[in-house]
Motif scaffolding. Sequence first.
Motif, PDB file in Angstrom:
ATOM      1  N   ASP A 132       0.799  -1.222   0.000  1.00 11.17           N
ATOM      2  CA  ASP A 132       0.000   0.000   0.000  1.00 11.17           C
ATOM      3  C   ASP A 132       0.837   1.279   0.000  1.00 11.17           C
ATOM      4  O   ASP A 132       0.377   2.317  -0.465  1.00 11.17           O
ATOM      5  CB  ASP A 132      -0.929   0.015   1.217  1.00 11.17           C
ATOM      6  CG  ASP A 132      -1.901  -1.158   1.195  1.00 11.17           C
ATOM      7  OD1 ASP A 132      -2.514  -1.378   0.134  1.00 11.17           O
ATOM      8  OD2 ASP A 132      -2.022  -1.857   2.219  1.00 11.17           O
ATOM      9  N   LYS A 178      -9.751  -1.498  -6.299  1.00 13.16           N
ATOM     10  CA  LYS A 178      -9.054  -2.270  -5.273  1.00 13.16           C
ATOM     11  C   LYS A 178      -8.110  -3.323  -5.837  1.00 13.16           C
ATOM     12  O   LYS A 178      -7.413  -3.994  -5.085  1.00 13.16           O
ATOM     13  CB  LYS A 178     -10.079  -2.940  -4.356  1.00 13.16           C
ATOM     14  CG  LYS A 178     -10.925  -1.948  -3.570  1.00 13.16           C
ATOM     15  CD  LYS A 178     -11.907  -2.666  -2.665  1.00 13.16           C
ATOM     16  CE  LYS A 178     -12.753  -1.666  -1.873  1.00 13.16           C
ATOM     17  NZ  LYS A 178     -13.722  -2.350  -0.991  1.00 13.16           N
ATOM     18  N   ILE A 179      -8.072  -3.450  -7.172  1.00 12.39           N
ATOM     19  CA  ILE A 179      -7.228  -4.502  -7.738  1.00 12.39           C
ATOM     20  C   ILE A 179      -5.752  -4.228  -7.494  1.00 12.39           C
ATOM     21  O   ILE A 179      -4.941  -5.146  -7.387  1.00 12.39           O
ATOM     22  CB  ILE A 179      -7.493  -4.676  -9.247  1.00 12.39           C
ATOM     23  CG1 ILE A 179      -6.827  -5.966  -9.735  1.00 12.39           C
ATOM     24  CG2 ILE A 179      -6.996  -3.482 -10.046  1.00 12.39           C
ATOM     25  CD1 ILE A 179      -7.198  -6.362 -11.129  1.00 12.39           C
ATOM     26  N   ASP A 180      -5.354  -2.941  -7.372  1.00 14.49           N
ATOM     27  CA  ASP A 180      -3.949  -2.631  -7.145  1.00 14.49           C
ATOM     28  C   ASP A 180      -3.453  -3.220  -5.835  1.00 14.49           C
ATOM     29  O   ASP A 180      -2.372  -3.801  -5.767  1.00 14.49           O
ATOM     30  CB  ASP A 180      -3.721  -1.118  -7.151  1.00 14.49           C
ATOM     31  CG  ASP A 180      -3.404  -0.599  -8.545  1.00 14.49           C
ATOM     32  OD1 ASP A 180      -2.949  -1.411  -9.368  1.00 14.49           O
ATOM     33  OD2 ASP A 180      -3.631   0.582  -8.802  1.00 14.49           O
ATOM     34  N   GLY A 181      -4.242  -3.061  -4.785  1.00 12.14           N
ATOM     35  CA  GLY A 181      -3.842  -3.617  -3.500  1.00 12.14           C
ATOM     36  C   GLY A 181      -3.709  -5.125  -3.568  1.00 12.14           C
ATOM     37  O   GLY A 181      -2.749  -5.702  -3.054  1.00 12.14           O
ATOM     38  N   ARG A 182      -4.671  -5.776  -4.222  1.00  8.90           N
ATOM     39  CA  ARG A 182      -4.615  -7.236  -4.360  1.00  8.90           C
ATOM     40  C   ARG A 182      -3.399  -7.651  -5.183  1.00  8.90           C
ATOM     41  O   ARG A 182      -2.743  -8.650  -4.880  1.00  8.90           O
ATOM     42  CB  ARG A 182      -5.894  -7.754  -5.023  1.00  8.90           C
ATOM     43  CG  ARG A 182      -7.143  -7.609  -4.180  1.00  8.90           C
ATOM     44  CD  ARG A 182      -8.244  -8.538  -4.672  1.00  8.90           C
ATOM     45  NE  ARG A 182      -8.591  -8.304  -6.066  1.00  8.90           N
ATOM     46  CZ  ARG A 182      -9.508  -7.432  -6.470  1.00  8.90           C
ATOM     47  NH1 ARG A 182     -10.151  -6.693  -5.571  1.00  8.90           N
ATOM     48  NH2 ARG A 182      -9.785  -7.286  -7.746  1.00  8.90           N
ATOM     49  N   TYR A 183      -3.110  -6.872  -6.217  1.00  5.05           N
ATOM     50  CA  TYR A 183      -1.974  -7.195  -7.091  1.00  5.05           C
ATOM     51  C   TYR A 183      -0.669  -7.175  -6.301  1.00  5.05           C
ATOM     52  O   TYR A 183       0.121  -8.129  -6.355  1.00  5.05           O
ATOM     53  CB  TYR A 183      -1.904  -6.197  -8.246  1.00  5.05           C
ATOM     54  CG  TYR A 183      -0.631  -6.275  -9.053  1.00  5.05           C
ATOM     55  CD1 TYR A 183      -0.425  -7.299  -9.968  1.00  5.05           C
ATOM     56  CD2 TYR A 183       0.377  -5.327  -8.882  1.00  5.05           C
ATOM     57  CE1 TYR A 183       0.742  -7.380 -10.703  1.00  5.05           C
ATOM     58  CE2 TYR A 183       1.553  -5.397  -9.613  1.00  5.05           C
ATOM     59  CZ  TYR A 183       1.730  -6.424 -10.522  1.00  5.05           C
ATOM     60  OH  TYR A 183       2.892  -6.496 -11.243  1.00  5.05           O
ATOM     61  N   ARG A 185      -0.221  -7.250  -3.029  1.00  5.81           N
ATOM     62  CA  ARG A 185      -0.193  -8.259  -1.966  1.00  5.81           C
ATOM     63  C   ARG A 185       0.121  -9.634  -2.547  1.00  5.81           C
ATOM     64  O   ARG A 185       0.869 -10.422  -1.956  1.00  5.81           O
ATOM     65  CB  ARG A 185      -1.532  -8.271  -1.219  1.00  5.81           C
ATOM     66  CG  ARG A 185      -1.691  -7.123  -0.225  1.00  5.81           C
ATOM     67  CD  ARG A 185      -2.911  -7.309   0.658  1.00  5.81           C
ATOM     68  NE  ARG A 185      -4.147  -7.118  -0.087  1.00  5.81           N
ATOM     69  CZ  ARG A 185      -4.718  -5.930  -0.294  1.00  5.81           C
ATOM     70  NH1 ARG A 185      -4.160  -4.830   0.181  1.00  5.81           N
ATOM     71  NH2 ARG A 185      -5.850  -5.838  -0.973  1.00  5.81           N
ATOM     72  N   GLY A 186      -0.461  -9.912  -3.719  1.00  4.70           N
ATOM     73  CA  GLY A 186      -0.158 -11.177  -4.390  1.00  4.70           C
ATOM     74  C   GLY A 186       1.299 -11.256  -4.809  1.00  4.70           C
ATOM     75  O   GLY A 186       1.939 -12.310  -4.698  1.00  4.70           O
ATOM     76  N   ARG A 216       0.689 -12.476 -13.426  1.00  3.66           N
ATOM     77  CA  ARG A 216      -0.044 -11.495 -12.619  1.00  3.66           C
ATOM     78  C   ARG A 216       0.033 -10.106 -13.249  1.00  3.66           C
ATOM     79  O   ARG A 216      -0.949  -9.356 -13.250  1.00  3.66           O
ATOM     80  CB  ARG A 216       0.522 -11.456 -11.194  1.00  3.66           C
ATOM     81  CG  ARG A 216       0.208 -12.701 -10.379  1.00  3.66           C
ATOM     82  CD  ARG A 216       0.947 -12.690  -9.047  1.00  3.66           C
ATOM     83  NE  ARG A 216       0.642 -13.861  -8.260  1.00  3.66           N
ATOM     84  CZ  ARG A 216      -0.382 -13.955  -7.406  1.00  3.66           C
ATOM     85  NH1 ARG A 216      -1.192 -12.912  -7.237  1.00  3.66           N
ATOM     86  NH2 ARG A 216      -0.604 -15.058  -6.728  1.00  3.66           N
ATOM     87  N   ARG A 220      -3.202  -7.820 -14.557  1.00  4.89           N
ATOM     88  CA  ARG A 220      -3.422  -6.454 -14.068  1.00  4.89           C
ATOM     89  C   ARG A 220      -3.557  -5.469 -15.221  1.00  4.89           C
ATOM     90  O   ARG A 220      -4.449  -4.617 -15.240  1.00  4.89           O
ATOM     91  CB  ARG A 220      -2.254  -6.044 -13.174  1.00  4.89           C
ATOM     92  CG  ARG A 220      -2.387  -4.634 -12.602  1.00  4.89           C
ATOM     93  CD  ARG A 220      -1.242  -4.370 -11.644  1.00  4.89           C
ATOM     94  NE  ARG A 220      -1.434  -3.107 -10.957  1.00  4.89           N
ATOM     95  CZ  ARG A 220      -0.613  -2.070 -11.060  1.00  4.89           C
ATOM     96  NH1 ARG A 220       0.424  -2.141 -11.855  1.00  4.89           N
ATOM     97  NH2 ARG A 220      -0.842  -0.962 -10.391  1.00  4.89           N
TER      98      ARG A 220
END
Length: 488
Positions: A132, A178-183, A185-186, A216, A220
């Motif tokens: 983040d 919110k996909i950036d945070g998931r990206y 974190r992944g 990934r 994205r």
Amino acid sequence: MKQDKKLYWMIAEFFISRINLGFYEKGDKLPSVRQICVQFCVSANTARSALKEMEARGIVSMGKGRPAVVQKCPQKSNRDLRDLFFSRKAALIDFEASMKLIFAPMQLQGFLVCEKEDMEALRVMTVKADPDKNRQYFVDYFQYLFQKTGNTLMQDLYTDVIMFIHFAYTDNMLQENKIDGRYYRGMKAVLEKTLLYREQNDWKRLWDEINDIYRRYGERIRVYADLACEDEGRIEQVPFRWRLHTGRPESYFSIATNIVWKINFGVFPLGGYLPSTAKLAQEYDTSVMTMRRALSLLCSIGAVETVNGKGTRSLPAFEGEDKIDWESQAIRRNLLLYLQSMQIFAVTCAAVVKDTFPRVGAETFRTVIQKLREEIAMEDFSALPGLLLALVTKYNSHATLREIYKKLLTLLIWGYPLRYSGRNKEKRFVPFAAALLESLEQRDGNRFACEMEKLMIFVFETSKKTMLKMGITQAAGIISPRPTIYQE
């Protein structure tokens, strides 16, 4: 290559882009000279030059003993950011496959030579990487692996790619998504797995995780690509260009390379005279001055000589060796660039060949087969690596990969003096050429890829050995490629 001159400009552009995209606001402090040195693996002088370049443009202010402070901060609207992203849309989508073919195997090579202290350094970066807030450590992680290969060209390429991608386009364009945070974190989870599998020497799983990084990335980018604006068609696409030749004209390098190939292919007879400088300039649609630079470069590597009152003559091997100034720092420095390009080719060519082979036409196969037969008959293999790499470059479907391979091919010319080392006369190329010929005749892409990799590793090893004998000790730091037995 004036590497430092290029790097300070690239570093300045990197920070200017981040200022433009909102990473830094007016009044914010930029990293210190020491932090820039660590981040970009450059000298303090290069870091200071980058800051002075930004100061000269009025973007930052600097004081003795104080950090650089942002003074000018252009405002970018969401529309501007969308346009920036969509102008690179095609290239960004193409990056998924191109980076998987180039970056993934080079990162694996970096892992292969990591020692205990290297693993600890990578672990610290992984811990500090904040999905983040602090995403720079994701970049540092990959750059560290490229450093381990001893290949400054790869570090240069990676920096150019990061500057072109600018994840800030997507980060700032749709902050509510919110996909950036998931990206991220992944991505952090993947980096943790790569460390685990490296410590366990589980190369297959490590290779799978490295490839997952680019899968990934592709997912994205496609999410944002699907959000295309209605008038996207008005935005001209910007292709990726590797600024390898920044600070020197690229055209005369390409011309010199082409002339060498014509000498090798008999278009310009060995020992004979080339057309006049004016005629060559007309043939290549360039200025006489550019052509003179190309011929001067060829003279410096022993490919041709200038004879007063007669013109430019191509040199047989037994004559050219005496024309080379082996103590020249320029020759020795450029031989290192050649060796680095051969390392990249040796590490990546197998996967690239498999990706390219199905697209090569029957007529091209016949032409290459005929050329291989001629080289075997004459026992002259000086053009063999370049011939095969040019074939792969021409027919690969990924624009970014073609751009990278084309730029690397221009550096092969610096390896021309190594043809005088006697390695061609020892007939050690014959088994490679015979195996490559047989695989082409059988249209066996997998075998051709395997034999191509063996050839490139052999050329790298013999070149490195010769350079070390010549006292070019820096060659020892460029690691020897290992076969891709686990990269299925």
